[in-house]
Design a protein around this motif. Structure first.
Motif, PDB file in Angstrom:
ATOM      1  N   UNK A  73      -6.191  12.003   5.795  1.00 34.90           N
ATOM      2  CA  UNK A  73      -5.133  13.009   5.632  1.00 34.90           C
ATOM      3  C   UNK A  73      -5.570  14.354   6.201  1.00 34.90           C
ATOM      4  N   UNK A  74      -6.815  14.731   5.960  1.00 35.82           N
ATOM      5  CA  UNK A  74      -7.338  15.985   6.481  1.00 35.82           C
ATOM      6  C   UNK A  74      -7.333  15.989   8.006  1.00 35.82           C
ATOM      7  N   UNK A  75      -7.786  14.889   8.597  1.00 33.27           N
ATOM      8  CA  UNK A  75      -7.847  14.799  10.061  1.00 33.27           C
ATOM      9  C   UNK A  75      -6.454  14.848  10.675  1.00 33.27           C
ATOM     10  N   UNK A  76      -5.486  14.225  10.028  1.00 33.54           N
ATOM     11  CA  UNK A  76      -4.121  14.244  10.546  1.00 33.54           C
ATOM     12  C   UNK A  76      -3.518  15.643  10.412  1.00 33.54           C
ATOM     13  N   UNK A  77      -3.795  16.318   9.311  1.00 29.76           N
ATOM     14  CA  UNK A  77      -3.298  17.686   9.142  1.00 29.76           C
ATOM     15  C   UNK A  77      -3.842  18.608  10.228  1.00 29.76           C
ATOM     16  N   UNK A  78      -5.142  18.500  10.512  1.00 33.54           N
ATOM     17  CA  UNK A  78      -5.741  19.332  11.562  1.00 33.54           C
ATOM     18  C   UNK A  78      -5.149  18.990  12.922  1.00 33.54           C
ATOM     19  N   UNK A  79      -4.951  17.700  13.164  1.00 31.86           N
ATOM     20  CA  UNK A  79      -4.336  17.272  14.423  1.00 31.86           C
ATOM     21  C   UNK A  79      -2.928  17.835  14.548  1.00 31.86           C
ATOM     22  N   UNK A  80      -2.180  17.813  13.453  1.00 31.03           N
ATOM     23  CA  UNK A  80      -0.819  18.353  13.465  1.00 31.03           C
ATOM     24  C   UNK A  80      -0.827  19.839  13.795  1.00 31.03           C
ATOM     25  N   UNK A  81      -1.784  20.572  13.228  1.00 28.21           N
ATOM     26  CA  UNK A  81      -1.885  22.008  13.508  1.00 28.21           C
ATOM     27  C   UNK A  81      -2.140  22.254  14.996  1.00 28.21           C
ATOM     28  N   UNK A  82      -3.012  21.437  15.596  1.00 29.76           N
ATOM     29  CA  UNK A  82      -3.336  21.616  17.007  1.00 29.76           C
ATOM     30  C   UNK A  82      -2.157  21.244  17.908  1.00 29.76           C
ATOM     31  N   UNK A  83      -1.461  20.170  17.563  1.00 34.22           N
ATOM     32  CA  UNK A  83      -0.286  19.814  18.355  1.00 34.22           C
ATOM     33  C   UNK A  83       0.744  20.939  18.304  1.00 34.22           C
ATOM     34  N   UNK A  84       0.874  21.556  17.130  1.00 33.59           N
ATOM     35  CA  UNK A  84       1.776  22.698  17.011  1.00 33.59           C
ATOM     36  C   UNK A  84       1.293  23.875  17.848  1.00 33.59           C
ATOM     37  N   UNK A 132       0.826  -1.188   0.000  1.00 35.66           N
ATOM     38  CA  UNK A 132       0.000   0.000   0.000  1.00 35.66           C
ATOM     39  C   UNK A 132       0.870   1.251   0.000  1.00 35.66           C
ATOM     40  N   UNK A 133       0.423   2.297  -0.672  1.00 36.54           N
ATOM     41  CA  UNK A 133       1.213   3.536  -0.668  1.00 36.54           C
ATOM     42  C   UNK A 133       1.220   4.184   0.699  1.00 36.54           C
ATOM     43  N   UNK A 134       2.331   4.764   1.070  1.00 31.04           N
ATOM     44  CA  UNK A 134       2.460   5.512   2.314  1.00 31.04           C
ATOM     45  C   UNK A 134       2.508   6.989   1.956  1.00 31.04           C
ATOM     46  N   UNK A 135       1.589   7.754   2.490  1.00 34.08           N
ATOM     47  CA  UNK A 135       1.488   9.168   2.146  1.00 34.08           C
ATOM     48  C   UNK A 135       2.223  10.009   3.166  1.00 34.08           C
ATOM     49  N   UNK A 136       2.893  11.044   2.721  1.00 27.62           N
ATOM     50  CA  UNK A 136       3.546  11.994   3.609  1.00 27.62           C
ATOM     51  C   UNK A 136       2.667  13.228   3.733  1.00 27.62           C
ATOM     52  N   UNK A 137       2.385  13.605   4.983  1.00 30.38           N
ATOM     53  CA  UNK A 137       1.544  14.759   5.224  1.00 30.38           C
ATOM     54  C   UNK A 137       2.366  15.850   5.898  1.00 30.38           C
ATOM     55  N   UNK A 138       1.681  16.951   6.238  1.00 26.34           N
ATOM     56  CA  UNK A 138       2.352  18.044   6.943  1.00 26.34           C
ATOM     57  C   UNK A 138       2.897  17.566   8.284  1.00 26.34           C
ATOM     58  N   UNK A 139       2.266  16.514   8.826  1.00 26.47           N
ATOM     59  CA  UNK A 139       2.715  15.974  10.107  1.00 26.47           C
ATOM     60  C   UNK A 139       3.917  15.080   9.879  1.00 26.47           C
ATOM     61  N   UNK A 140       5.095  15.598  10.205  1.00 29.24           N
ATOM     62  CA  UNK A 140       6.317  14.820   9.997  1.00 29.24           C
ATOM     63  C   UNK A 140       6.391  13.621  10.928  1.00 29.24           C
ATOM     64  N   UNK A 141       5.618  13.674  12.025  1.00 32.33           N
ATOM     65  CA  UNK A 141       5.654  12.601  13.015  1.00 32.33           C
ATOM     66  C   UNK A 141       4.732  11.446  12.670  1.00 32.33           C
ATOM     67  N   UNK A 142       3.950  11.546  11.595  1.00 33.19           N
ATOM     68  CA  UNK A 142       2.944  10.533  11.275  1.00 33.19           C
ATOM     69  C   UNK A 142       3.344   9.713  10.056  1.00 33.19           C
TER      70      UNK A 142
END
Length: 277
Positions: A47-58, A20-30
């Motif tokens: 991907x959208x949910x992880x991006x929003x989560x990354x923004x909040x962690x930041x 399966x393809x592994x996607x890279x998102x704005x979240x470098x930790x995911x």
């Protein structure tokens, strides 16, 4: 020990994940890994949910010590297989756990497993109900310390975090989610003493054996903490645990009140809520 059939299924799971393809998102930790049969739309929603989560962690200045592997499965069967593989449990144990859950964050390793459903493809909001919640459990596990969990904070904080994520994504207001939670408390046949919510076994027994709305109560208790102290202080609490503080000491340092006083105050609040005042 795994039987031959179970072993073959595990090997097939590993192969499908590898292909399966592994996607890279704005979240470098995911590191997000999809089962081969996960639809493209589901991948976009995750991907959208992880991006929003990354923004909040930041926003809250949370830096995870370990990168997280987020495994997104296609259905219940692949969810069970992934849970067996990453948790090293039997098929029976996995079936029992997975039948009533939509996701799991593993305490022993930095892995989140998400159970894909048709709703994940058709409703991005549904993905936001699971992904931010389970990722925040990883924050707790990585910042905290084994043996120091406070049950109501362990369960209440990820729900508050996902309310915040849903609001950030435009799916409702935190205030409205909390009002719905209050209505569940009002309609409950009875409530336990909030001071019983510290020990996890007792917490689960109150829910599973007696049917009390302990998760909803935990969310409102966490909301009160955040309202009075800010979300950052919850992170500070877990940092104190990680550095060796006992839960009671960490609580009074982070929130400026003894936990026993806070829980007594919450009992009074729940009583007022149920009396319609």
């Amino acid at each position: 020990m795994f039987g031959k059939k179970a072993l073959r299924l595990l090997l097939l799971l590993m192969l499908s994940l590898a292909l399966s393809p592994v996607h890279s998102f704005a979240a470098a930790w995911a590191d997000v890994v999809y089962d081969a049969e996960v639809p493209v739309k589901t991948r976009e929603n995750v991907a959208s949910a992880i991006d929003t989560t990354a923004d909040l962690l930041g926003k809250y200045k949370i830096v995870l010590p370990k990168d997280i592997k987020v495994v997104v499965t296609a259905d219940l069967e692949s969810y069970i297989q992934a849970y067996m593989f990453y948790s090293n449990v039997t098929r029976l144990q996995a079936e029992e756990y997975c039948k009533n859950t939509g996701g799991v964050s593993l305490r022993a390793k930095p892995v989140v497993i998400v159970r894909g459903t048709p709703l994940f493809m058709n409703s991005r909001e549904e993905v936001y109900r699971t992904v931010p919640h389970e990722i925040f459990h990883q924050v707790q596990f990585q910042y905290g310390r084994v043996g120091t969990a406070v049950a109501w904070l362990t369960e209440g904080t990820p729900e508050m975090f996902r309310f915040i994520a849903q609001e950030a994504a435009g799916y409702g207001k935190v205030e409205d989610y909390l009002h719905r939670t209050e209505n569940i408390i009002r309609k409950a046949p009875g409530l336990p003493d909030a001071r019983e919510f510290i020990d996890y076994k007792r917490f689960q027994a109150l829910r599973n054996q007696q049917g009390y709305p302990v998760y909803e109560m935990s969310v409102l208790m966490t909301a009160r903490l955040i309202q009075d102290n800010g979300f950052e202080n919850v992170i500070f609490f877990y940092q104190l645990l990680h550095n060796g503080s006992a839960p009671d000491k960490a609580f009074i340092t982070a929130f400026r009140v003894p936990m026993s006083w806070f829980l007594t105050d919450m009992n009074a609040y729940f009583e007022t809520l149920r009396n319609g005042k």
